[in-house]
Design a protein around this motif. Structure first.
Motif, short mmCIF file in Angstrom:
data_model
loop_
_atom_site.label_atom_id
_atom_site.label_comp_id
_atom_site.label_asym_id
_atom_site.label_seq_id
_atom_site.Cartn_x
_atom_site.Cartn_y
_atom_site.Cartn_z
N THR A 90 0.83 -1.21 0.00
CA THR A 90 0.00 0.00 0.00
C THR A 90 0.86 1.26 0.00
O THR A 90 0.55 2.24 -0.69
CB THR A 90 -0.94 0.00 1.22
N ASP A 91 1.95 1.24 0.78
CA ASP A 91 2.86 2.39 0.79
C ASP A 91 3.48 2.62 -0.58
O ASP A 91 3.65 3.77 -1.02
CB ASP A 91 3.95 2.17 1.83
N LEU A 92 3.81 1.54 -1.27
CA LEU A 92 4.36 1.67 -2.62
C LEU A 92 3.34 2.28 -3.57
O LEU A 92 3.69 3.15 -4.40
CB LEU A 92 4.81 0.30 -3.13
N GLN A 93 2.08 1.84 -3.46
CA GLN A 93 1.03 2.43 -4.28
C GLN A 93 0.92 3.93 -4.03
O GLN A 93 0.81 4.73 -4.98
CB GLN A 93 -0.32 1.76 -3.98
N LEU A 94 0.94 4.31 -2.77
CA LEU A 94 0.80 5.72 -2.41
C LEU A 94 1.98 6.54 -2.93
O LEU A 94 1.80 7.66 -3.42
CB LEU A 94 0.66 5.85 -0.89
N ARG A 95 3.19 5.99 -2.83
CA ARG A 95 4.37 6.72 -3.33
C ARG A 95 4.30 6.89 -4.84
O ARG A 95 4.65 7.96 -5.37
CB ARG A 95 5.64 5.96 -2.95
N ASN A 96 3.84 5.85 -5.54
CA ASN A 96 3.73 5.96 -7.00
C ASN A 96 2.68 6.99 -7.41
O ASN A 96 2.86 7.72 -8.39
CB ASN A 96 3.38 4.59 -7.58
N ILE A 97 1.58 7.05 -6.67
CA ILE A 97 0.54 8.03 -6.98
C ILE A 97 1.07 9.45 -6.78
O ILE A 97 0.88 10.34 -7.63
CB ILE A 97 -0.71 7.78 -6.11
N ASN A 98 1.73 9.66 -5.64
CA ASN A 98 2.28 11.00 -5.39
C ASN A 98 3.34 11.38 -6.43
O ASN A 98 3.45 12.55 -6.83
CB ASN A 98 2.90 11.04 -3.98
N LYS A 99 4.09 10.39 -6.87
CA LYS A 99 5.11 10.64 -7.88
C LYS A 99 4.47 11.02 -9.22
O LYS A 99 4.95 11.92 -9.92
CB LYS A 99 5.96 9.38 -8.04
N ALA A 100 3.37 10.33 -9.56
CA ALA A 100 2.67 10.65 -10.80
C ALA A 100 2.03 12.02 -10.74
O ALA A 100 2.07 12.79 -11.72
CB ALA A 100 1.62 9.57 -11.09
N LEU A 101 1.44 12.38 -9.59
CA LEU A 101 0.84 13.70 -9.43
C LEU A 101 1.90 14.80 -9.50
O LEU A 101 1.67 15.88 -10.07
CB LEU A 101 0.08 13.78 -8.10
N GLU A 102 3.08 14.53 -8.95
CA GLU A 102 4.17 15.49 -9.03
C GLU A 102 4.63 15.68 -10.48
O GLU A 102 4.94 16.80 -10.90
CB GLU A 102 5.34 15.02 -8.15
N ALA A 103 4.63 14.56 -11.24
CA ALA A 103 5.00 14.67 -12.66
C ALA A 103 4.00 15.51 -13.43
O ALA A 103 4.36 16.24 -14.36
CB ALA A 103 5.10 13.26 -13.26
N MET A 104 2.71 15.42 -13.04
CA MET A 104 1.71 16.26 -13.69
C MET A 104 1.96 17.73 -13.41
O MET A 104 1.83 18.59 -14.30
CB MET A 104 0.31 15.86 -13.18
N GLU A 105 2.35 18.05 -12.17
CA GLU A 105 2.60 19.44 -11.82
C GLU A 105 3.80 19.99 -12.59
O GLU A 105 3.85 21.17 -12.92
CB GLU A 105 2.86 19.55 -10.31
#
Length: 251
Positions: free
Chosen positions: A72-87
């Protein structure tokens, strides 16, 4: 390149998934890791009055929680990483090679920042649990019979002793049925505590001299078996000139 609508759709999907994960972690106290010892998550004070089997079950559940929490922590890190890439305007571009990630891959895995060729998850691990090496048939790493001149007490010897007190096997379970239950054990005729039969009635002094035969019932059975075979020793006849047949001369 992703259109504005496609990018907005992926952002909404990622934010929704992030909210669901954070809510789930809050509800289950990060799979119970907000507490100290796993006894606290079960309302137990200690292991003192618990059955070992219950402790084993609790340990398995704790190990499972660790794996789920890491996933679950890995999923959350990947999501935050993808959102940061969008920014940063880099969403949809592989962070290794810089090429575009296919739309089909983003649809299946919107939180990825890698193309298929550079995905860190494409390597299949071949590591196996250590238990497989220990329990590998017949007795894993603790079978010494295959080693030259080794008479150590190994796992096979342990099983032979324990199996004498009974197993679920019956004589009819064997490929060659036995007449007695004692013969169902693994190599039931193998000597225990000694290698050669003559060790039960032959002795010497502390210097290896004054070899003496002590007559007993085992000595009689040994001689009788040799007479029936018509040989001098269990490993064949010896030349008359060989004075010390049991020891190799290293000189």
């Amino acid at each position: 390149m992703l259109t504005t609508e496609q990018l907005a759709g992926f952002r909404l999907q990622l934010l929704k998934e992030k909210e669901e994960i954070e809510e789930r972690l809050e509800q289950n106290d990060h799979y119970g890791f907000e507490r100290g010892h796993y006894h606290e998550s079960m309302g137990e004070l200690s292991s003192y009055d618990n059955h070992p089997a219950d402790e084993g079950t609790d340990l398995y559940e704790r190990e499972k929680d660790i794996a789920l929490n890491q996933h679950t922590d890995l999923q959350l890190r990947n999501i935050n990483k993808a959102l940061e890439a969008m920014e940063n305007g880099k969403y949809g571009m592989c962070e290794v090679c810089g090429k575009e990630i296919s739309f089909e891959r983003l649809e299946a895995l919107p939180n990825t920042t890698y193309c298929k060729e550079h995905s860190p998850d494409q390597v299949v691990s071949h590591d196996r649990p250590i238990e497989e090496g220990v329990l590998m048939p017949p007795f894993g790493k603790f079978d010494m019979d295959s080693k030259d001149e080794n008479v150590a007490f190994d796992a096979e010897d342990s099983w032979q002793i324990v199996s004498q007190w009974g197993t679920s096997d019956t004589p009819s379970d064997l490929a060659f049925p036995q007449e007695h239950y004692n013969d169902v054990n693994n190599e039931p005729d193998e000597n225990e505590g000694y290698v050669e039969d003559f060790e039960n009635f032959v002795g010497n002094d502390m210097y290896g001299n004054n070899i003496t035969v002590y007559p007993n019932s085992q000595h009689e059975r040994y001689e009788q078996s040799l007479d029936e075979e018509g040989i001098m020793t269990s490993f064949g006849d010896l030349p008359a000139y060989e004075h010390d047949p049991y020891v190799d001369d290293d000189k």
